[in-house]
Write a protein that holds these residues in place. Sequence first.
Motif, mmCIF file in Angstrom:
data_model
loop_
_atom_site.group_PDB
_atom_site.id
_atom_site.type_symbol
_atom_site.label_atom_id
_atom_site.label_comp_id
_atom_site.label_asym_id
_atom_site.label_seq_id
_atom_site.Cartn_x
_atom_site.Cartn_y
_atom_site.Cartn_z
ATOM 1 N N LEU A 1 0.829 -0.998 0.174
ATOM 2 C CA LEU A 1 -0.065 -0.086 0.244
ATOM 3 C C LEU A 1 1.011 1.159 -0.105
ATOM 4 C CD1 LEU A 1 -2.833 -0.947 2.495
ATOM 5 C CD2 LEU A 1 -2.765 -1.247 0.212
ATOM 6 N N ASP A 2 2.003 1.252 1.010
ATOM 7 C CA ASP A 2 2.605 2.619 1.122
ATOM 8 C C ASP A 2 4.016 2.294 -0.149
ATOM 9 O OD1 ASP A 2 1.167 2.720 3.038
ATOM 10 O OD2 ASP A 2 3.041 3.192 4.612
ATOM 11 N N ARG A 3 4.161 1.232 -0.566
ATOM 12 C CA ARG A 3 5.310 1.294 -1.347
ATOM 13 C C ARG A 3 6.727 1.740 -0.864
ATOM 14 N NH1 ARG A 3 3.719 -1.308 -5.984
ATOM 15 N NH2 ARG A 3 1.427 -1.165 -6.433
ATOM 16 N N ARG A 4 6.878 1.614 0.372
ATOM 17 C CA ARG A 4 7.930 2.075 1.203
ATOM 18 C C ARG A 4 8.836 0.894 1.971
ATOM 19 N NH1 ARG A 4 6.727 5.524 -2.010
ATOM 20 N NH2 ARG A 4 6.433 7.564 -1.462
ATOM 21 N N GLY A 5 9.874 1.363 2.497
ATOM 22 C CA GLY A 5 10.612 0.190 3.142
ATOM 23 C C GLY A 5 10.231 0.292 4.713
ATOM 24 N N TRP A 6 10.660 -0.649 5.367
ATOM 25 C CA TRP A 6 10.314 -0.948 6.669
ATOM 26 C C TRP A 6 10.650 0.004 7.597
ATOM 27 C CZ3 TRP A 6 7.650 -4.289 9.786
ATOM 28 C CH2 TRP A 6 8.007 -4.465 11.328
ATOM 29 N N THR A 7 11.696 0.752 7.290
ATOM 30 C CA THR A 7 12.551 1.697 8.525
ATOM 31 C C THR A 7 11.428 2.761 8.843
ATOM 32 O OG1 THR A 7 13.520 2.942 6.376
ATOM 33 C CG2 THR A 7 14.875 1.116 7.325
ATOM 34 N N GLY A 8 10.602 3.176 8.002
ATOM 35 C CA GLY A 8 9.740 4.286 8.259
ATOM 36 C C GLY A 8 8.772 4.049 9.364
#
Length: 271
Positions: free
Chosen positions: A64-71
Amino acid sequence: MSGAPRLALHWRILIVFAGTVLVWLFLYHGALPGRDYDRPTHVARAILTTVLVVPLVVAARRLLDRRGWTGLGLPSLCAGWRRLLLGMACWLVPAAIGFALCLGLGWVEISLRTSASDAARVAALLLVLVLLYEALPEELVFRGYLQRNLATRLPAWQAVLGQAVLFTLFGLLVGAATSLDRLLLFFVFALLLGGFRAATGDVWAGIGFHLAFQTVAQLFGEVGAVFDVTGAGVLGVVAMGAVPFTLGWAAIERLHRDRLNWRALEPDPTG
C-alpha cells in the motif's frame, strides 16, 4: 521501493485500521470464542495476534505504501533496547512512587493471595503475553504505521491526535473500551504514547511504557489473580495512571526536548 502509484493516504489508513480491528475481533470472538478468562486462551491469543498483525503491517508497508520497513520506527532490538528500558522505567519508577503514596496514606491495601514465587512466575508470563498481545502489535500499528503515515502529511501534534482518535475507536469496536472512563483512558494513553513516538523517533519507548503499564495492571487485576486489592479504583487512577503518566511524559519530554517539534512533518522517502 518502486515509485509506482500508491493508494491515497485515507485509503491506506482505513485498510490497515479495518484489518487490525478484524484481527482482534476474530481472535476474541471468532477463532477462540468465550469470555471466561483462562491462561491457555490468553497465550494462544497473544501469539496469534503478533503472528497476524506483524505480517499485516509488513504487507501494508510494501503493497500500500510502497515504502521500506525503516519508516515504521521499529529498528532492531539491538538498536532500540535502551529506549525500551527507558520507556519501562518512565512508567515503573513513577508508579512505584504512586504505590508508596497510596499505601502510605492508607488509600489502598494489598495482600498476596499466593506465594511470592508464584506471583513472580505469573508476572514473568504476563510480561511476555502483554508484549505479544498488546504492546508490540498495538504500537506497531498505531504509533508505527498509522502515526507515521499521518505525520508525513500533518504536523506532529495532529498526527498524534489522529492516531489517538483511531486507537480509541479501535478500543470501542473490539469491546475493550465501552464505558466513558475506558474511552478516556484509551485516548489519554494513546496521546501519551504518540508523544513518545514524536519525541524519540521510534516506537521502542512506547512499547516499554505500554508493556510496563499493562503487565502491572493485569498482575494486580483478575487476569493475574495473585493479589487482593482494597481500593483498586484509587490504585488504578493514582498509582497506575495519573502519577506515571504525568511524570513519565515529563521525563521523556525533558530527555528529548531538542528533537521534539510539534509542527514538523516526517519525511516520506521511497527507500
